[in-house]
Design an enzyme around this catalytic site. Structure first.
Site, PDB file in Angstrom:
ATOM      1  N   CYS A  29       0.910  -1.276   0.141  1.00 33.96           N
ATOM      2  CA  CYS A  29       0.049  -0.167   0.143  1.00 33.96           C
ATOM      3  C   CYS A  29       1.287   1.256   0.352  1.00 33.96           C
ATOM      4  CB  CYS A  29      -1.097  -0.259   1.193  1.00 33.96           C
ATOM      5  SG  CYS A  29      -1.834   1.590   1.031  1.00 33.96           S
ATOM      6  N   LYS A  56     -11.213  -8.497   6.343  1.00 33.07           N
ATOM      7  CA  LYS A  56     -10.579  -8.032   6.779  1.00 33.07           C
ATOM      8  C   LYS A  56     -10.523  -8.456   8.130  1.00 33.07           C
ATOM      9  CE  LYS A  56     -10.964  -3.526   4.489  1.00 33.07           C
ATOM     10  NZ  LYS A  56     -11.440  -2.496   3.730  1.00 33.07           N
TER      11      LYS A  56
END
Ligand SMILES: N[C@@H](CCC(=O)N[C@@H](CS)C(=O)NCC(=O)O)C(=O)O
Length: 242
Positions: A29, A56
């Protein structure tokens, strides 16, 4: 507990040792890299817990970031998320040389530049997650990049922040680093050094900064990661050994 391997929905919240700064991230990221750069540059010790962004953990959404995005940081008293906000927090709360200019005028100019930069990022993601016609994306991204080149020429400095890298440099770098390796997405792509003269020298200078070297994009793993993104099954652990 630092973890390279991303924690997913079946995981439990890993208890944090008091006094340790924790960064929640994902290895590929660019927003997380903004924060890693600042932590490394300021020599602030931290541990990393990586999050599986397509599966998640509930605890992450409930306890850390209801939006489910990375980066977030956790201290003994606080949870802060969003790369720009996290970096401002780190800069104001931790000791050491400040990376955000004290002078309100300069700080405002840097925020404006980050807005200009965000238009480059928008085009970048159109290729990262293509939908429909992509022929115009590269020219559009290059036009957006012209504005950034012009701003660096206007500032007439080595770094956007002056004669040394400041917060604006670290916030721009992670996506720029990927654009340098854009041939991963667009075969044959190179950044034209005559069109982007200032930016090319800035890239050379940034590549000498210790924090930049330490967080350098691992191209082999990034390529594997990109294949998984293109296949619609993003693997946050791409390139890690079983
Ligand atoms: N504005 C946020 C953007 C962060 C962001 O988009 N992170 C991506 C990974 S690169 C993410 O967490 N995606 C998960 C999702 O969209 O659910 C920031 O600057 O921190």
């Amino acid at each position: 507990m630092s973890s390279e391997r991303a924690l997913g929905s079946g995981s439990k919240y890993p208890p944090k040792e008091p006094g340790v700064l924790r960064l929640y991230g994902m290895r590929f990221c660019p927003y997380v890299k903004r924060t890693r750069l600042v932590l490394e540059h300021k020599n602030i010790p931290y541990e990393t817990v990586n999050i599986n962004l397509i599966d998640k953990p509930d605890w992450y959404l409930q306890k850390i970031n209801c939006l489910g995005l990375v980066p977030s940081i956790e201290t003994d008293n606080d949870v802060i998320f969003d790369s720009v906000i996290v970096n401002e927090y780190i800069d104001s709360v931790y000791p050491g040389e400040k990376l955000i200019p004290n002078d309100g005028r300069r700080a405002a100019k840097d925020k404006m530049l980050l807005e200009i930069w965000s238009k480059v990022v928008t085009q970048y993601y159109k290729l990262f997650y293509p939908s429909g016609e992509t022929n115009e994306v590269v020219p559009n991204m290059l036009s957006a990049l012209d504005r950034v080149e012009n701003e660096l020429a206007r500032r007439d400095t080595t770094f956007f922040g002056g004669d040394k890298p400041m917060m604006i440099d670290f916030n721009i770098w992670p996506h720029m680093e990927r654009i340098v390796h854009f041939d991963v997405l667009v075969p044959g792509f190179t950044l034209d050094a005559s069109r982007f003269k200032r930016l090319t020298s800035w890239i050379d200078e940034m590549n000498k900064v210790p924090a930049v070297k330490k967080t350098k994009l691992q191209l082999d793993s990034f390529k594997l990661f990109m294949i998984t993104v293109k296949n619609g099954k993003m693997d946050c652990d791409a390139g890690l050994e079983e």
